[in-house]
Design a protein around this motif. Sequence first.
Motif, mmCIF file in Angstrom:
data_model
loop_
_atom_site.group_PDB
_atom_site.id
_atom_site.type_symbol
_atom_site.label_atom_id
_atom_site.label_comp_id
_atom_site.label_asym_id
_atom_site.label_seq_id
_atom_site.Cartn_x
_atom_site.Cartn_y
_atom_site.Cartn_z
ATOM 1 N N SER A 1 1.571 5.328 3.341
ATOM 2 C CA SER A 1 2.225 6.413 2.603
ATOM 3 C C SER A 1 1.406 6.814 1.383
ATOM 4 C CB SER A 1 3.625 5.970 2.179
ATOM 5 O OG SER A 1 4.268 6.970 1.412
ATOM 6 N N ALA A 2 0.860 5.806 0.671
ATOM 7 C CA ALA A 2 0.041 6.124 -0.500
ATOM 8 C C ALA A 2 -1.222 6.871 -0.098
ATOM 9 C CB ALA A 2 -0.318 4.835 -1.239
ATOM 10 N N SER B 1 -4.598 19.618 -1.223
ATOM 11 C CA SER B 1 -4.081 20.678 -2.092
ATOM 12 C C SER B 1 -5.148 21.139 -3.075
ATOM 13 C CB SER B 1 -2.841 20.169 -2.838
ATOM 14 O OG SER B 1 -2.330 21.158 -3.702
ATOM 15 N N THR C 1 3.657 1.143 3.268
ATOM 16 C CA THR C 1 3.472 1.579 1.881
ATOM 17 C C THR C 1 2.047 2.060 1.644
ATOM 18 O OG1 THR C 1 5.140 -0.033 1.165
ATOM 19 C CG2 THR C 1 3.675 0.867 -0.517
ATOM 20 N N LEU D 1 -1.620 8.723 2.578
ATOM 21 C CA LEU D 1 -1.244 10.079 2.983
ATOM 22 C C LEU D 1 -0.963 10.960 1.778
ATOM 23 C CD1 LEU D 1 1.075 9.326 6.047
ATOM 24 C CD2 LEU D 1 -1.183 10.362 6.098
ATOM 25 N N LYS D 2 -0.308 10.378 0.760
ATOM 26 C CA LYS D 2 -0.028 11.152 -0.449
ATOM 27 C C LYS D 2 -1.318 11.565 -1.140
ATOM 28 C CE LYS D 2 2.514 10.959 -4.815
ATOM 29 N NZ LYS D 2 3.373 10.124 -5.696
ATOM 30 N N GLU D 3 -2.271 10.611 -1.226
ATOM 31 C CA GLU D 3 -3.547 10.925 -1.854
ATOM 32 C C GLU D 3 -4.301 11.986 -1.075
ATOM 33 O OE1 GLU D 3 -7.651 8.587 -3.247
ATOM 34 O OE2 GLU D 3 -5.966 7.509 -2.326
ATOM 35 N N GLN D 4 -4.279 11.860 0.268
ATOM 36 C CA GLN D 4 -4.956 12.862 1.093
ATOM 37 C C GLN D 4 -4.294 14.224 0.952
ATOM 38 O OE1 GLN D 4 -5.040 11.309 5.069
ATOM 39 N NE2 GLN D 4 -6.510 9.691 4.584
ATOM 40 N N THR D 5 -2.946 14.223 0.844
ATOM 41 C CA THR D 5 -2.236 15.494 0.661
ATOM 42 C C THR D 5 -2.627 16.155 -0.655
ATOM 43 O OG1 THR D 5 -0.373 14.639 1.949
ATOM 44 C CG2 THR D 5 0.021 16.572 0.574
ATOM 45 N N GLU D 6 -2.692 15.342 -1.730
ATOM 46 C CA GLU D 6 -3.101 15.891 -3.022
ATOM 47 C C GLU D 6 -4.543 16.395 -2.968
ATOM 48 O OE1 GLU D 6 -2.468 12.736 -5.744
ATOM 49 O OE2 GLU D 6 -0.271 12.960 -5.787
#
Length: 261
Positions: free
Chosen positions: A170-171, A181, A167, A173-178
């Motif tokens: 995943s969080a 972007s 978890t 990775l999501k933050e890094q993806t944002e």
Amino acid sequence: MASLSGISEELAEIEGQISDIFRALANGFQKLEKIKDANRQSRQLEDLTDKMRDCKRLIKEFDTEIKEIKFRNDADTNKMLNEKKQSMVKELNSYVAMKKQYATNLENKRVDLFEDPSETSAEDNVLLASNMTNQQLIDHGNRMMDDTDQAIDRAKKVVQETIDVGTETSAALKEQTEQMSRIVNELDSIHFSMKKANKVVRELGRQIASDNCFKTMLFIIVIGIITIIIVKIAKPHNKEISDIPGLAPPVPNRRLLWSRN
């Protein structure tokens, strides 16, 4: 037979590296025969596999170099080089076969280690159970159940920790993806701003060039007028200047001929 150094220094260097690897493989397999521990044998096989992989790469480089200088050599030299390559391939294949044999033997030993203790343990359990009383069997069964429950609890804890780590990962990775972007959007904005600024700079450059031309022409005209005025003052009777419109001296009033009469 011509030496490889006389044919190509690159071929001679590759052959030297391959020979070194072959010597290391021979010594490694001799050392492997003396190793009794399965884990050490496995590590030794991995090291030998890496050496064989490097040797295969060098033989490919040797073959590529042969093809590149093929047209510069005569038929006998090319035949000798191909035979040398085939000899290297044959020797490497022999080591590969030895590695496969050792790997198979090592795998069989591991299977035996996993199978034999379980069978012995089962037989021992049967013998022990035949000598136990009912209460002892119940106590032993309870202890086994407790051990099983503890093992299950440990497994649940490991699973929960794995889920938590997943978890968090995943969080992250999501933050890094944002963040990536946003960075991409900012780079696009910067690129657009730079293009716009470049366009403005070009237009400003053209405008400045036009203004400079106009100023230069105006300066030349003013200098010309000032020069003419100075020359006129210095030489008031100069006919060339008098002929310039607006700078000629005033003509005195003349009376018509009939008015005199």
